[in-house]
Design an enzyme around this catalytic site. Structure first.
Site, mmCIF file in Angstrom:
data_model
loop_
_atom_site.group_PDB
_atom_site.id
_atom_site.type_symbol
_atom_site.label_atom_id
_atom_site.label_comp_id
_atom_site.label_asym_id
_atom_site.label_seq_id
_atom_site.Cartn_x
_atom_site.Cartn_y
_atom_site.Cartn_z
ATOM 1 N N HIS A 118 0.825 -1.207 0.000
ATOM 2 C CA HIS A 118 0.000 0.000 0.000
ATOM 3 C C HIS A 118 0.859 1.257 0.000
ATOM 4 C CE1 HIS A 118 -3.129 2.651 2.256
ATOM 5 N NE2 HIS A 118 -3.227 2.818 0.951
ATOM 6 N N GLU A 121 2.360 1.801 -3.386
ATOM 7 C CA GLU A 121 1.348 2.357 -4.305
ATOM 8 C C GLU A 121 1.325 3.871 -4.212
ATOM 9 O OE1 GLU A 121 -2.855 3.850 -3.455
ATOM 10 O OE2 GLU A 121 -2.766 1.708 -2.967
ATOM 11 N N HIS A 122 1.333 4.401 -2.983
ATOM 12 C CA HIS A 122 1.321 5.856 -2.789
ATOM 13 C C HIS A 122 2.589 6.489 -3.344
ATOM 14 C CE1 HIS A 122 -2.108 6.991 -0.053
ATOM 15 N NE2 HIS A 122 -2.234 5.673 -0.100
ATOM 16 N N GLU A 191 4.021 10.412 1.730
ATOM 17 C CA GLU A 191 3.072 9.317 1.532
ATOM 18 C C GLU A 191 2.957 8.438 2.776
ATOM 19 O OE1 GLU A 191 1.163 9.564 -0.862
ATOM 20 O OE2 GLU A 191 2.344 11.121 -1.869
ATOM 21 N N GLU A 198 -4.801 7.314 6.639
ATOM 22 C CA GLU A 198 -5.809 6.366 6.163
ATOM 23 C C GLU A 198 -6.049 5.263 7.191
ATOM 24 O OE1 GLU A 198 -5.282 4.684 2.298
ATOM 25 O OE2 GLU A 198 -4.704 6.597 1.390
#
Length: 742
Positions: A118, A121-122, A191, A198
């Site tokens: 994850h 990805e950022h 990020e 999140e």
């Protein structure tokens, strides 16, 4: 955490330095060349294009029983192993979508990498300079990570708004930048903060319940311990080398698939794809892995993936897992799945059955044998934020690729059986004193989990959970034991044809996003991707020969994990998985109390209740007889009058169509507004509004709340003239009607 305060964290430290890292032979694969070493994680594997791969497509299309592939879809593989699929689509015109799917997600993470998919990805996309060039052009970009993949996408106009230049090269530039991402300290810190934010936002009771369900459902594989959000203590300490090691390990041309859907020329698009992605190589990515001590561990995982997972044996889209299948005793696995079983022992804990320091502190679930060969794997989750009881029963089956008329007919038979059962459950839940407030039974192919999941989900008042379990399981057993009625077979078969006809009538009007979602799921599960017209033709052909026996066979297979729990019945081959979520606090012995023992006992006892074959229900072809309508029109001849307005809008003539709306009155005073919508062929929306609402309660002398209660009574009561609620509901099902009174 103490060590993290003293020195920067590195993934290599968890596996030891170079001095104590075991040496493994270098992997070999076809296609490696040049002075660079082979990539440590690359292996020969099945093509992610599945039926759309060149070698399978030629063989498949020559089979006389094969389903027809969409005539406009194009696919290919570049020399470096990079795969792509192109589907021209003109709704809306002047736009396209590009999705780059990387076949590595959280389930591919090593023990000290939990959450790094994850974060990568950022880092790879959110800070991309080439992605920023798409800003201000009317484009939308984003990315997401799941168990089995990471997806980056750009939805763009075909031309730039100012220079009128083609946008496809710019969009693919941004996606190619993902494959060659630079991991800069500033970008990583920005990020990292976004990911930690999140993590705070998703920590809801709904997310916690989902984690409990998935970790129980997949206790025998990696998914139970590899949620995409990851571990906060690890995320806070990773360096640029850690992120770059993950990226260069998994972002290889043979491990991605590009989808292009929209108003594009496929021949030109293929040239742009080759130009933008043709220079990538796995060897170059492997050379740039900074934490070389992790290469042997990555290589071991890659070997284990090929030996014991559905990813290697069935679809490269799936996560690297195995499953405890629950199927009829006489069902046979395909040859490529037979090797994936608990008996297949390899010298690597790829399914994460051994405890590790970072694991959540939960008791390991055991399957309880309620009778010889009949097992239930229970789990109870209690929390003070839960207000109601919910039960989730699961059985996992292999995905059956829909590639020919035989498999297509079986899929339709399952849909008919599921539709019949769902309507029975819905009708049973609308009594004066329903046992459950929500209930759904379904079976869906899940590329995310690498299996087909048959599920019963219900919610009920905590004090009535046993009654809800008994009533829902009784309906499932009726379907499994007696099948569908002749009326249900005719009714739901006709609904499938009507539904397919409506979709076919839309043709090119299906938007890019819907087309792409369907294309991705179809390819992932190895199904044949058909056009709406081809799907309609195949549906008509299949249903013309579909028999009640075939549907009832599908019903027995769907329900075998429930019917097999009856005392003298043949058990299903595998465990039934049961997760109950309930409020925290009820004392043992109270009606609200539920623990593993009482849950298993209630499920087993519910399967011993005798059930009778359901009677067929007479469904009217029309709710108002034609003669009544004719008589009413003779007594009160309908007359159109022009539209008249009090806000200065010019009056509209009675016999003239106006655009975009035609506004008129009927002779009895009812005002009518009509608008044509070409976007949804063969569909319509009718709204009847009676002025007043809650405000009318006082004017008409009603008690407070009478209007709201009255509307709810009409909605839930459902009876109409001489017809019962069940007959009216089935009439709506026959005609694909959705009705709401509010």
């Amino acid at each position: 955490k103490e060590n993290a305060k003293k020195e920067p964290f590195s993934l290599a430290t968890l596996f030891g330095g170079a001095s104590n890292t075991p040496q493994v032979p270098k992997p070999s694969f076809r296609g490696s060349s040049g002075p660079l070493e082979p990539h440590p994680s690359r292996r020969d594997h099945i093509s992610p294009l599945n039926l759309l791969s060149p070698e399978k497509r030629s063989v498949f299309t020559s089979s006389p029983d094969a389903l027809a592939l969409h005539p406009n879809v194009r696919s290919g593989i570049l020399e470096n192993g990079f795969s792509y699929i192109i589907l021209p689509n003109r709704s809306p015109p002047g736009r396209f979508e590009a999705h780059l799917q990387v076949f590595s997600g959280s389930s591919d993470e090593l023990e000290p990498q939990q959450g790094i998919a994850h974060l990568t990805e950022h880092v790879a996309y959110m800070g991309s300079r080439k992605r920023e060039r798409l800003f201000g052009t009317g484009s939308q970009t984003n990315a997401y990570t799941d168990f089995h993949h990471t997806v980056f996408y750009a939805a763009c106009p075909t031309r730039t708004p100012r220079q009128d230049a083609p946008m496809l090269p710019m969009a693919l530039d941004a996606l190619c930048d993902v494959m060659e991402a630079r991991v800069e300290p500033s970008r990583l810190e920005k990020e990292r903060a976004a990911v930690l934010s999140e993590m705070t936002m998703v920590n809801t009771i709904e997310y916690r319940v989902e984690c409990q369900i998935l970790s129980t459902l997949h206790r025998e594989n990696r998914l139970a311990k590899r949620f995409p959000i990851g571990k906060e203590e690890l995320i806070r300490t990773w360096t640029e080398k850690d992120v770059k090691t993950w990226h260069r390990t998994h972002y290889r041309p043979d491990n991605v698939l590009l989808y292009l859907v929209g108003d594009i020329n496929p021949i030109q698009a293929e040239k742009v794809i080759k130009d933008k992605f043709g220079h990538l190589t796995a060897e170059k990515q492997g050379k740039e892995i900074p934490l070389v001590d992790l290469k042997p561990e990555a290589s071991n995982l890659a070997d284990a993936v090929l030996n014991a997972t559905v990813k290697a044996k069935q679809s490269w889209h799936y996560p690297p897992v195995r499953h405890d299948w629950c199927m009829p005793e006489d069902a046979r696995l395909s040859e490529n799945l037979e090797v994936i079983s608990s008996d297949n022992v390899i010298d690597y804990d790829i399914h994460l059955q051994n405890p590790m320091p970072l694991d959540e502190k939960v008791a390991f679930l055991e399957t309880k044998e309620v009778a010889p060969g009949k097992g239930i794997r229970p789990h109870i989750y209690r929390h003070e934020l839960l207000q109601s009881f919910s039960l989730h029963l699961f059985a996992k089956r292999p995905v059956e690729p829909i590639v020919d008329m035989g498999s297509f007919k079986r899929s339709l038979a399952r849909r008919i059986a599921l539709a019949a059962l769902q309507i029975r459950l819905n009708v049973g839940g609308r009594t004066d004193d329903p046992a459950f407030t929500f209930v759904e039974f379904n079976q869906l192919d899940s590329a995310r989990e690498g299996c087909a999941v048959c599920s019963l989900d219900l919610t009920a008042e905590p004090g009535r959970w046993k009654d809800a379990v008994c009533k829902s399981l009784s309906e499932i057993r009726k379907l499994g034991l007696y099948g569908v009625t002749e009326g249900e077979l005719e009714r739901y078969g006709s609904s499938l044809i009507t539904d397919a006809a409506q979709l076919a009538a839309q043709g090119d009007l299906i938007n890019h996003s819907d087309q792409l979602s369907f294309l991705m799921e179809t390819v992932a599960n190895g199904h044949t991707f058909m056009s709406p017209a081809q799907s309609y033709q195949s549906t008509v052909q299949a249903l013309s020969t579909l028999t009640a026996e075939e549907v009832n066979t599908a019903a027995r297979e769907l329900c075998c994990h429930i019917t097999g729990l009856e005392k003298d019945a043949t058990p299903a081959n595998g465990p039934l998985i049961a997760i109950a979520c309930s409020p925290k606090g009820p004392e043992e012995g109270s009606p609200e109390y539920c623990d593993e023992a009482s849950l298993v006992e209630t499920i087993y006892d519910a399967c011993q209740i005798e059930v009778e074959q359901p009677e067929d229900v007479s469904v009217p072809h029309t709710l108002v007889p034609e003669e009544e309508i004719t008589q009413a029109m003779e007594q009160h001849p309908p007359v159109w009058e022009g539209g008249k307005f009090s806000d200065g809008t010019p009056s509209t003539p009675a016999e003239q169509l106006t655009r975009p709306f035609t506004l008129r009155r009927l002779g009895n005073g009812i005002r009518i507004g009509v608008a044509q919508n070409l976007a949804e062929s063969q569909r319509g929306h009718l709204r009847l509004v009676a002025p007043g609402g809650r405000d009318a309660e006082k004017r008409l002398g009603f008690k407070t709340g009478a209007m709201a209660v009255g509307a709810r009574t009409m909605q839930e009561g459902g009876a109409f003239g001489p017809w019962t609620r069940e007959q009216v509901e089935l009439f709506c099902v026959d005609h694909l009607l959705m009705v709401e009174i509010n």
